[in-house]
Design a protein around this motif. Structure first.
Motif, PDB file in Angstrom:
ATOM      1  N   GLU A 193       1.561   8.115   2.520  1.00 51.80           N
ATOM      2  CA  GLU A 193       1.346   9.573   1.990  1.00 51.80           C
ATOM      3  C   GLU A 193       1.801  10.407   3.185  1.00 51.80           C
ATOM      4  OE1 GLU A 193      -2.482  12.332   0.858  1.00 51.80           O
ATOM      5  OE2 GLU A 193      -2.859  10.226   1.615  1.00 51.80           O
ATOM      6  N   GLN A 205       0.879  -1.230  -0.111  1.00 54.27           N
ATOM      7  CA  GLN A 205      -0.047   0.033  -0.004  1.00 54.27           C
ATOM      8  C   GLN A 205       0.907   1.199   0.090  1.00 54.27           C
ATOM      9  OE1 GLN A 205      -3.371   0.446  -0.075  1.00 54.27           O
ATOM     10  NE2 GLN A 205      -3.577  -1.795  -0.526  1.00 54.27           N
ATOM     11  N   PHE A 206       0.637   2.245  -0.909  1.00 57.42           N
ATOM     12  CA  PHE A 206       1.249   3.747  -0.837  1.00 57.42           C
ATOM     13  C   PHE A 206       0.875   4.541   0.473  1.00 57.42           C
ATOM     14  CE2 PHE A 206       0.831   2.634  -5.311  1.00 57.42           C
ATOM     15  CZ  PHE A 206       2.305   2.954  -5.854  1.00 57.42           C
ATOM     16  N   LYS A 261       9.873  13.363  -1.203  1.00 54.16           N
ATOM     17  CA  LYS A 261       9.831  12.124  -1.890  1.00 54.16           C
ATOM     18  C   LYS A 261       9.938  11.280  -0.758  1.00 54.16           C
ATOM     19  CE  LYS A 261      11.331  13.485  -6.431  1.00 54.16           C
ATOM     20  NZ  LYS A 261      12.469  13.268  -7.465  1.00 54.16           N
ATOM     21  N   GLU A 289       7.952   4.049  -1.418  1.00 58.13           N
ATOM     22  CA  GLU A 289       6.677   4.779  -1.400  1.00 58.13           C
ATOM     23  C   GLU A 289       5.474   4.038  -1.084  1.00 58.13           C
ATOM     24  OE1 GLU A 289       6.626   5.702  -5.759  1.00 58.13           O
ATOM     25  OE2 GLU A 289       7.770   7.525  -5.572  1.00 58.13           O
ATOM     26  N   SER A 290       5.771   2.587  -0.839  1.00 53.99           N
ATOM     27  CA  SER A 290       4.696   1.934  -0.471  1.00 53.99           C
ATOM     28  C   SER A 290       5.270   0.737   0.627  1.00 53.99           C
ATOM     29  CB  SER A 290       4.099   1.005  -1.410  1.00 53.99           C
ATOM     30  OG  SER A 290       5.088   0.257  -2.431  1.00 53.99           O
TER      31      SER A 290
END
Length: 329
Positions: free
Chosen positions: A306, A303-304, A318, A322-323
């Motif tokens: 945030e 899962q990403f 950044k 990312e996940s």
């Protein structure tokens, strides 16, 4: 009359006309006509004439807290007398404005309405503009009416209208500052009640690589005056550097009796920031989240995550990775 006879008559007339035009007499006539015309013009330009010329009026140093009638005289007509040649130079000339300086008329402050003779008010200035030989015959109008009324005042903040960007590798080194930050405005009650902020004209600066100081004018509403006409704008610019920090992943919207563990439990946030603020950033300034609602709607084990919170001073954030994977228990 036959056509042949008619043609002969036309040729005869044409011949006589040519002989007249190219004769010595006609050239002498034209020369004398030119000389007489020059003499007539010279004599005419040396005669005395009268003519009316227009002069604009510029009002200056109007007291801040006073309102003066909008229909004050904007220009005057003056009848001048001089030789035609002198007056001819005034035709089509854009005349300098005659200055009405309120500081030179203290009597205005003692009455709500005052009439000033045009001649005594502007004669000295006018004589400095026109040739010394020119006589002033008459003014139109002969009097200037000055009417006044008190204005309401209010102090309001000044807001900057801007479109400012920095070149790649540079950023704003802090808040853009304006000086002064507030202005005192004057207007009628119905106008001033609707004014909460005074804005500047749009300032556009792009691809900045260095700190900049400039000035920009205020945009004043109609029939509104201010003790401030423009502001100084300070735009701090500095070079950016790369930074990074490790931030824990927080899982949000988890129902009671459920627990979520992410793998990894922390991610790296990479960013750019102005050099002067590099040491002022800490992991607690960031918040990285995984939403449980996204998990239940997904069939993937990845899962990403945030970034929900980050300092205003950082750029180009950044995540790495990312996940994340997760375990529900």
């Amino acid at each position: 009359m036959s056509n042949k006879k008619f043609v002969e008559i036309l040729e005869s007339i044409n011949k006589k006309v040519k002989e007249f035009i190219f004769s010595v007499d006609i050239f002498a006539f034209l020369i004398f006509l030119l000389i007489s015309t020059v003499f007539w013009v010279v004599i005419s330009l040396n005669r005395q004439y009268e003519n009316i010329y227009n002069f604009p009026i510029k009002y200056c140093h109007i007291p801040e807290g006073m309102e003066y009638s909008a229909d004050m005289t904007s220009d005057i007509d003056v009848k001048l007398k001089d030789k035609g040649g002198v007056l001819l130079t005034q035709v089509g000339t854009r005349h300098d404005s005659l200055i009405f300086d309120f500081t030179k008329h203290p009597e205005i402050g003692k009455a709500d309405k005052i009439l000033l003779p045009t001649s005594t008010t502007f004669e000295k200035q006018l004589k400095a503009i026109i040739p010394s030989s020119t006589q002033i015959i008459e003014y139109y109008p002969s009097e200037i009416i000055i009417e006044k009324g008190a204005l309401k005042s209010k102090t309001v903040p000044i807001a900057l209208s801007e479109d400012i960007t920095c070149d790649g590798g540079f950023c704003l080194g802090g808040e853009i500052q304006i000086r002064p930050e507030k202005a005192k405005i004057y207007a009628n009650q119905d106008i001033i009640d609707d004014i909460d902020t005074i804005y500047t004209e749009l300032i556009e600066k792009h691809n900045l690589t260095d700190t900049l100081t400039t000035t920009v004018r205020l945009i004043l509403p109609e029939k509104c005056k201010s003790n401030v006409q423009d502001v100084e704008v300070f735009i701090p610019v500095e070079i950016t550097v790369e930074g990074s920090t490790t931030v824990p992943v927080s899982v949000i919207n988890v129902p009671p009796h459920y627990h979520i563990k992410t793998i990894p439990q922390e991610v790296t946030v990479k960013y750019n920031i102005g050099r002067s603020k590099y040491n002022k950033v800490s992991p607690s300034d960031f918040k990285v989240t995984l939403d449980y609602n996204d998990i239940i709607d997904s069939h993937s084990k990845l899962q990403f995550v945030e970034i929900k919170k980050a300092p205003k001073s950082v750029l180009n954030c950044k995540l790495s990775p990312e996940s994340v994977e997760y375990i529900v228990y």
